[in-house]
Write an enzyme that holds these catalytic residues in place. Sequence first.
Site, PDB file in Angstrom:
ATOM      1  N   ASP A  10      11.293  24.361   0.660  1.00 13.22           N
ATOM      2  CA  ASP A  10      12.577  24.301  -0.231  1.00 13.22           C
ATOM      3  C   ASP A  10      13.790  24.767  -0.411  1.00 13.22           C
ATOM      4  O   ASP A  10      14.302  24.884   0.851  1.00 13.22           O
ATOM      5  CB  ASP A  10      12.095  26.103  -0.572  1.00 13.22           C
ATOM      6  CG  ASP A  10      10.979  25.659  -1.649  1.00 13.22           C
ATOM      7  OD1 ASP A  10      10.448  24.156  -2.205  1.00 13.22           O
ATOM      8  OD2 ASP A  10      10.171  26.461  -2.224  1.00 13.22           O
ATOM      9  N   ARG A  11      14.630  24.014  -0.637  1.00 16.43           N
ATOM     10  CA  ARG A  11      16.534  24.639  -1.159  1.00 16.43           C
ATOM     11  C   ARG A  11      16.613  25.919   0.275  1.00 16.43           C
ATOM     12  O   ARG A  11      17.159  25.526   0.882  1.00 16.43           O
ATOM     13  CB  ARG A  11      16.827  24.436  -2.132  1.00 16.43           C
ATOM     14  CG  ARG A  11      18.882  24.261  -1.324  1.00 16.43           C
ATOM     15  CD  ARG A  11      19.227  23.814  -2.439  1.00 16.43           C
ATOM     16  NE  ARG A  11      21.128  24.076  -2.619  1.00 16.43           N
ATOM     17  CZ  ARG A  11      21.357  23.189  -3.318  1.00 16.43           C
ATOM     18  NH1 ARG A  11      21.561  22.722  -4.334  1.00 16.43           N
ATOM     19  NH2 ARG A  11      23.077  23.229  -2.907  1.00 16.43           N
TER      20      ARG A  11
END
Length: 230
Positions: free
Chosen positions: A53-54
């Site tokens: 995930d970012r």
Amino acid sequence: MLLNKRPGVLVHDDAEGGENTLIMHIQAYLCGKGEYDPAAEQSFAPALCNRIDRNTGGMVIAAKDAAALRDMNEVIREDWLSKFYLCLVHGRVEREKATLHGYLRKDSAKNMVEVRDKDFPGAKEIITKYRVLGERREGKDIVSLLEVELVTGRTHQIRAHMRMLGHPLLGDGKYGKLDKRFDRNYQALYSYKLTFDFTTDAGSLAYLNGRSFQVEKVDFVEEYFPGTKI
């Protein structure tokens, strides 16, 4: 290539685009070294083999050529790669270590998942292992440091599974709630170690068999549990 991604960096362009992503940095780096020529006809573009995930930091695998991409995809598909994370969660975790079983369903429109302990329509099985590495008191609250091993690798699995257990991650506004007392911009989750264990030949990646790789430090571990060896 093994990359240590900073929290906040996208691995690929999102729908809006316009950001410097991890794959762009990889391609620029290899272009500068003369190992990638985007102008060459039928040139292989360096590609990511896994994603995080970012707002999660840690190790991402990239392939520099087609053979490495093919063989690493097989390693991941055959579960010859073990992935370990470190995270900070709210509260004292009752069991020192455990293997959690559950079922996860993704809502792509909301970019969220739902986890339950029993099967339900549209869900896939998930398995998450954890062990407690430490805990400390923060005022009236307790923060626990966990090592988590992903047996299955579903979207937001750790974040949602720990929330189901009653211990959401610090800084996770999507599956918990933001608490200004802990002043975190990102969820306290880091992909910190990869271990390779092949049961058959892995082609060009055979030299990785039996090897482990991990990051040297994780900022939130040093902040909340200074002196802890990871």
